[in-house]
Motif scaffolding. Sequence first.
Motif, mmCIF file in Angstrom:
data_model
loop_
_atom_site.group_PDB
_atom_site.id
_atom_site.type_symbol
_atom_site.label_atom_id
_atom_site.label_comp_id
_atom_site.label_asym_id
_atom_site.label_seq_id
_atom_site.Cartn_x
_atom_site.Cartn_y
_atom_site.Cartn_z
ATOM 1 N N PHE B 100 0.824 -1.216 0.000
ATOM 2 C CA PHE B 100 0.000 0.000 0.000
ATOM 3 C C PHE B 100 0.860 1.268 0.000
ATOM 4 C CE2 PHE B 100 -2.928 -3.155 1.636
ATOM 5 C CZ PHE B 100 -4.090 -2.853 0.941
ATOM 6 N N ALA B 101 2.184 1.075 -0.094
ATOM 7 C CA ALA B 101 3.081 2.231 0.035
ATOM 8 C C ALA B 101 3.774 2.576 -1.278
ATOM 9 C CB ALA B 101 4.134 1.944 1.117
ATOM 10 N N GLN B 102 3.276 1.987 -2.389
ATOM 11 C CA GLN B 102 3.987 2.193 -3.654
ATOM 12 C C GLN B 102 3.583 3.507 -4.331
ATOM 13 O OE1 GLN B 102 2.906 -1.895 -4.935
ATOM 14 N NE2 GLN B 102 5.085 -2.095 -5.446
ATOM 15 N N VAL B 103 4.492 4.004 -5.182
ATOM 16 C CA VAL B 103 4.281 5.313 -5.815
ATOM 17 C C VAL B 103 3.195 5.244 -6.899
ATOM 18 C CG1 VAL B 103 6.606 6.151 -5.391
ATOM 19 C CG2 VAL B 103 6.116 4.836 -7.474
ATOM 20 N N GLY B 115 -1.804 3.633 -6.109
ATOM 21 C CA GLY B 115 -0.499 4.272 -5.928
ATOM 22 C C GLY B 115 -0.603 5.583 -5.182
ATOM 23 N N GLY B 116 0.492 5.950 -4.510
ATOM 24 C CA GLY B 116 0.604 7.254 -3.884
ATOM 25 C C GLY B 116 -0.375 7.532 -2.761
ATOM 26 N N LEU B 117 -0.775 6.501 -2.031
ATOM 27 C CA LEU B 117 -1.673 6.703 -0.878
ATOM 28 C C LEU B 117 -0.956 7.479 0.218
ATOM 29 C CD1 LEU B 117 -3.212 3.123 -0.555
ATOM 30 C CD2 LEU B 117 -4.376 5.180 -1.368
ATOM 31 N N PRO B 118 -1.711 8.225 1.031
ATOM 32 C CA PRO B 118 -1.054 8.889 2.173
ATOM 33 C C PRO B 118 -0.378 7.855 3.066
ATOM 34 C CG PRO B 118 -3.450 9.100 2.286
ATOM 35 C CD PRO B 118 -3.139 8.499 0.961
ATOM 36 N N VAL B 119 0.719 8.237 3.689
ATOM 37 C CA VAL B 119 1.582 7.283 4.397
ATOM 38 C C VAL B 119 0.842 6.580 5.539
ATOM 39 C CG1 VAL B 119 2.520 9.010 5.978
ATOM 40 C CG2 VAL B 119 3.874 6.989 5.405
ATOM 41 N N PRO B 122 -0.555 2.720 4.599
ATOM 42 C CA PRO B 122 0.303 1.530 4.763
ATOM 43 C C PRO B 122 0.707 1.281 6.213
ATOM 44 C CG PRO B 122 1.475 3.292 3.605
ATOM 45 C CD PRO B 122 0.033 3.670 3.649
ATOM 46 N N VAL B 123 0.968 2.354 6.959
ATOM 47 C CA VAL B 123 1.361 2.156 8.358
ATOM 48 C C VAL B 123 0.233 1.468 9.123
ATOM 49 C CG1 VAL B 123 1.899 3.327 10.536
ATOM 50 C CG2 VAL B 123 2.958 4.097 8.405
ATOM 51 N N LEU B 124 -1.001 1.971 8.952
ATOM 52 C CA LEU B 124 -2.123 1.353 9.664
ATOM 53 C C LEU B 124 -2.341 -0.081 9.209
ATOM 54 C CD1 LEU B 124 -4.820 4.163 10.006
ATOM 55 C CD2 LEU B 124 -3.350 3.156 11.765
ATOM 56 N N MET B 125 -2.143 -0.353 7.914
ATOM 57 C CA MET B 125 -2.301 -1.725 7.438
ATOM 58 C C MET B 125 -1.297 -2.655 8.118
ATOM 59 S SD MET B 125 -4.879 -1.833 5.539
ATOM 60 C CE MET B 125 -4.783 -3.450 4.807
ATOM 61 N N GLY B 126 -0.060 -2.171 8.239
ATOM 62 C CA GLY B 126 0.972 -2.986 8.909
ATOM 63 C C GLY B 126 0.593 -3.253 10.362
ATOM 64 N N LEU B 127 0.149 -2.203 11.062
ATOM 65 C CA LEU B 127 -0.216 -2.372 12.475
ATOM 66 C C LEU B 127 -1.432 -3.287 12.605
ATOM 67 C CD1 LEU B 127 0.181 1.253 13.922
ATOM 68 C CD2 LEU B 127 1.875 -0.567 13.694
ATOM 69 N N LEU B 128 -2.382 -3.144 11.659
ATOM 70 C CA LEU B 128 -3.597 -3.949 11.709
ATOM 71 C C LEU B 128 -3.263 -5.440 11.550
ATOM 72 C CD1 LEU B 128 -6.724 -3.887 11.821
ATOM 73 C CD2 LEU B 128 -6.694 -3.851 9.317
ATOM 74 N N MET B 174 9.609 0.393 -4.727
ATOM 75 C CA MET B 174 9.130 1.666 -5.297
ATOM 76 C C MET B 174 8.146 2.339 -4.335
ATOM 77 S SD MET B 174 10.729 2.023 -8.134
ATOM 78 C CE MET B 174 9.871 3.193 -9.177
ATOM 79 N N PHE B 175 8.666 2.727 -3.141
ATOM 80 C CA PHE B 175 7.808 3.330 -2.121
ATOM 81 C C PHE B 175 7.706 4.834 -2.276
ATOM 82 C CE2 PHE B 175 9.313 -0.291 0.828
ATOM 83 C CZ PHE B 175 8.399 -1.147 0.263
ATOM 84 N N THR B 176 6.657 5.383 -1.703
ATOM 85 C CA THR B 176 6.531 6.847 -1.668
ATOM 86 C C THR B 176 7.608 7.425 -0.747
ATOM 87 O OG1 THR B 176 5.043 6.782 0.235
ATOM 88 C CG2 THR B 176 4.027 6.717 -1.958
ATOM 89 N N ASP B 177 7.945 8.690 -0.957
ATOM 90 C CA ASP B 177 8.981 9.326 -0.135
ATOM 91 C C ASP B 177 8.574 9.363 1.333
ATOM 92 O OD1 ASP B 177 10.502 9.653 -2.323
ATOM 93 O OD2 ASP B 177 10.004 11.782 -2.624
ATOM 94 N N ASP B 178 7.270 9.590 1.561
ATOM 95 C CA ASP B 178 6.801 9.664 2.945
ATOM 96 C C ASP B 178 7.045 8.346 3.675
ATOM 97 O OD1 ASP B 178 6.026 12.216 2.617
ATOM 98 O OD2 ASP B 178 3.862 11.806 2.485
ATOM 99 N N TYR B 179 6.794 7.243 2.977
ATOM 100 C CA TYR B 179 6.984 5.936 3.608
ATOM 101 C C TYR B 179 8.470 5.690 3.880
ATOM 102 C CZ TYR B 179 6.142 0.994 4.689
ATOM 103 O OH TYR B 179 6.055 -0.217 5.323
ATOM 104 N N LEU B 180 9.306 6.050 2.896
ATOM 105 C CA LEU B 180 10.751 5.852 3.058
ATOM 106 C C LEU B 180 11.291 6.676 4.226
ATOM 107 C CD1 LEU B 180 11.885 5.850 -0.677
ATOM 108 C CD2 LEU B 180 11.780 3.914 0.899
ATOM 109 N N TRP B 181 10.616 7.815 4.488
ATOM 110 C CA TRP B 181 11.083 8.706 5.573
ATOM 111 C C TRP B 181 11.075 7.981 6.932
ATOM 112 C CZ3 TRP B 181 8.609 10.606 9.962
ATOM 113 C CH2 TRP B 181 9.276 11.632 10.633
#
Lengths: 510, 338
Positions: B100-103, B115-119, B122-128, B174-181
């Motif tokens: 869910f973190a791809q560009v 593509g390009g979902l707000p960061v 993916p974070v919530l999906m991982g925690l879920l 190919m992650f979004t910059d926000d996710y890579l941050w």
Amino acid sequence: MSKVQQQENSSVSQQDAEYMFVAERVSKSFPGVQALNKVSLKIRPGMVHALMGENGAGKSTMMKIVAGIYIPNEGQLYFKGQPIVLKSPRDALGKGIAMIHQELNLLAYMTVAENIWIGREPRNMLGLIDHGQLFAQTHALLSKLGIDIDPEVELGSLSIANRQMVEIAKAVSFNSDLLIMDEPTSAITEKEVEHLFRIIAQLKAEGKAIIYITHKMDEVFQIADDISIFRDGHHIVTKTASEFDHNSLITAMVGRELSQVFPKEDVPIGDIALSVKNLGLKGVFNDVSFDVHYGEILGVAGLMGSGRTEVMESLFGINPAKEGEIRFDGRQLKIKSPADAIRSGMALLTEDRKKTGLFLSLSVGENMQIASLPDHCNMGFVKQSEVDELCHQMVGKLKVKTPGLDEIIENLSGGNQQKVLIARWLLNHPKVLILDEPTRGVDVGAKAEIHKLITQLAKQGVAIIMISSELPEVLGMSDRVMVMHEGKVGGILSRAEATQERILALASGM
Amino acid sequence: MNQTTTVASLPATKKRKFKLPQEFSILLVLIGIALIFEVLGWVKRDQSFLYNPQGLLIMILQVSEIGLIAVGVTMIIIAGGIDLASGSVVALSAMVASSFAQVVGYDRAIFPSLGGLPVIIPVLMGLLIGAITGFINGAVIVKMRVPAFIVTLGMMVSARGLARYYTGGQPVSMFTDDYLWIGSGSNPVIIFLAVALFFHIVLRYTRFGKSIYAIGGNVQAARVSGINVGKNLIAVYTIAGVLSGLAGVVVSARAQTGQSGMGMGYELDAIAAAVIGGTSLAGGVGRITGTVIGALILGVISSGFTFLGIDSYLQEIVKGLIIVIAVVADQFRKKRAS
């Protein structure tokens, strides 16, 4: 002990070969308790020697010494005239002393044959277990004893009574000359009791000696040749069975004057706090009904296994009853868990401090406050200074000897641990306080303090239910005494009616 | 307890002796091991092991990943349980979060239209994912009375399988910059320290924390004391699952890829960190601070050996020894204390 007896004891020596087993001035103490105090005992071959006494009199401790499970602090044992030292049960078995335990120590997932011969299995030429031989010799043993059980079934599939029979067969299989039976009939039916007695007669005829612990009067007169009475860790008297009758036996068991002073004060008895009607749990207890009033101390007496602890645990939601009703302040209550019981204003000091009371790895403070944290929380955060302050007051009030609240509770003595557990419940301000053996394993000083505290609580209007195996404690503290027998209420006695003899008679179902 | 001033000032009890925190001895071990590597560094490579910001950052980043899991595992072990599934849950949540973190406009993306979902997604999906696996662990342990070892062993195998099945074994990148941050710079370290501090406070100052110690210390006594054992246990396993899920997010963001082989063996390192830090496998005893130091010890050992250029096989041998020695030393300390 009289002078004459002492002289007799000291004259015991190797020449005394007419006895199978002699114990001379044996003592055993546990932290805080003198379980046995210079006890001497002589067992004749080909005879059944019954040991009797109240719970905690020291019978089981004595037998565990004879069977090598406990090592005595002092004293000497002689077996067939020779002095012996027993370091382990294996040691005792090797010498010809076997014990049938009150709690069954058998392996549920192994066969009957494997259970009996564990560690002594017959082996073939390759050193592997010879199963054919194993089953054959089990079959021979069981049929000799007239026990009709298939040696090849798993032990766990047998009834409790049949497991008891296997345990008996196992003890016999050691070909021991001295067999110890600790309440062997507590779990079996009348028919099996008869069977057991036939086996005992057979063993007697072979010249074996049997030490038999029991609480059941009728049984004793049916089977015992000699009877020894124990009380408070002392050996009181040994006579042949024909020299006793029911009354003299009970008198000897109870014997003592009410020497300890119990600070019971008469306080006004209030309304009914808790009312229990026809409470039942299948196979454990049934039709239990009683009331307890505010300001009253209801003593609960009964032998071990009479269901007294089970009733209280059920009342407290640990093992909820299936039948009957519980009313608290007149309102019917459904108690499904201890949390429910605590919420409605009950508290239970459990019988087994280590098993269901203490958190040994935690501190005194943590142990004390665990049940009252719900009252001292803000958004889930514990108001630590508030609750610590209350704990400090408890430490002072109950005179708990501890270096501080953060001392690990394991380092405290039994009496102080018990005080911490009582404090745990007092912090909850219970309306009904159930105390199961509140002074077990507690030294004399702490015991008196606990008694005083119980009286004070009653004075403050708390309804108190106190289970105790010590009759003087029950008699000294209680306004009324409920006596349990085999899962039923044997009777409820007022303070005026309650005597040691009457309680003991109700408790043994006479 | 922690209110030392109250304890000392009350006349009813004796003045409290000053006691070193339990973690002190294990902290000395950490310092000792670091100093040994420092000396060996000068002897063998003529370089400082400790004054080496680049090397230390890499070490602490690795410690952070194990450490996140170890915080949850510590709570589970204190409550008298065990968690073998954490490493696999790291992989599963890394895969799912990554997908869910791809560009935008990456035509080989797992969900090309997403593509390009707000960061936060993916974070919530991982925690879920972590929460679900943890909840399942806890619920089966409590409701069906299956031993924790078995339940989490099953989850370990299944979650790893699911991680592979999710993309057919293909890595996701190919992650979004926000996710890579999330995985850049020292961010993983900050996340780890924040989590450790938070749960340190939970364990020591909340009713929930105290209930966990009580359950692990004596489950029957806990029940008699009115604690809802089942609810608390399920909560602990769920929290540990969420932390494994968070570790999955951090790991994938730092590696800039989600792979089904991630987190392999992390569960054992996390348990080792907890045990080295003084958590008792018997339950009822343990602290987050100890676990953090335990994780650091493991990190220092592996980076120290790498620094000295020593065979990685030899590293494993020593790591195994250290785990056992740490516990043996702790037993000695306890015996002497009592």
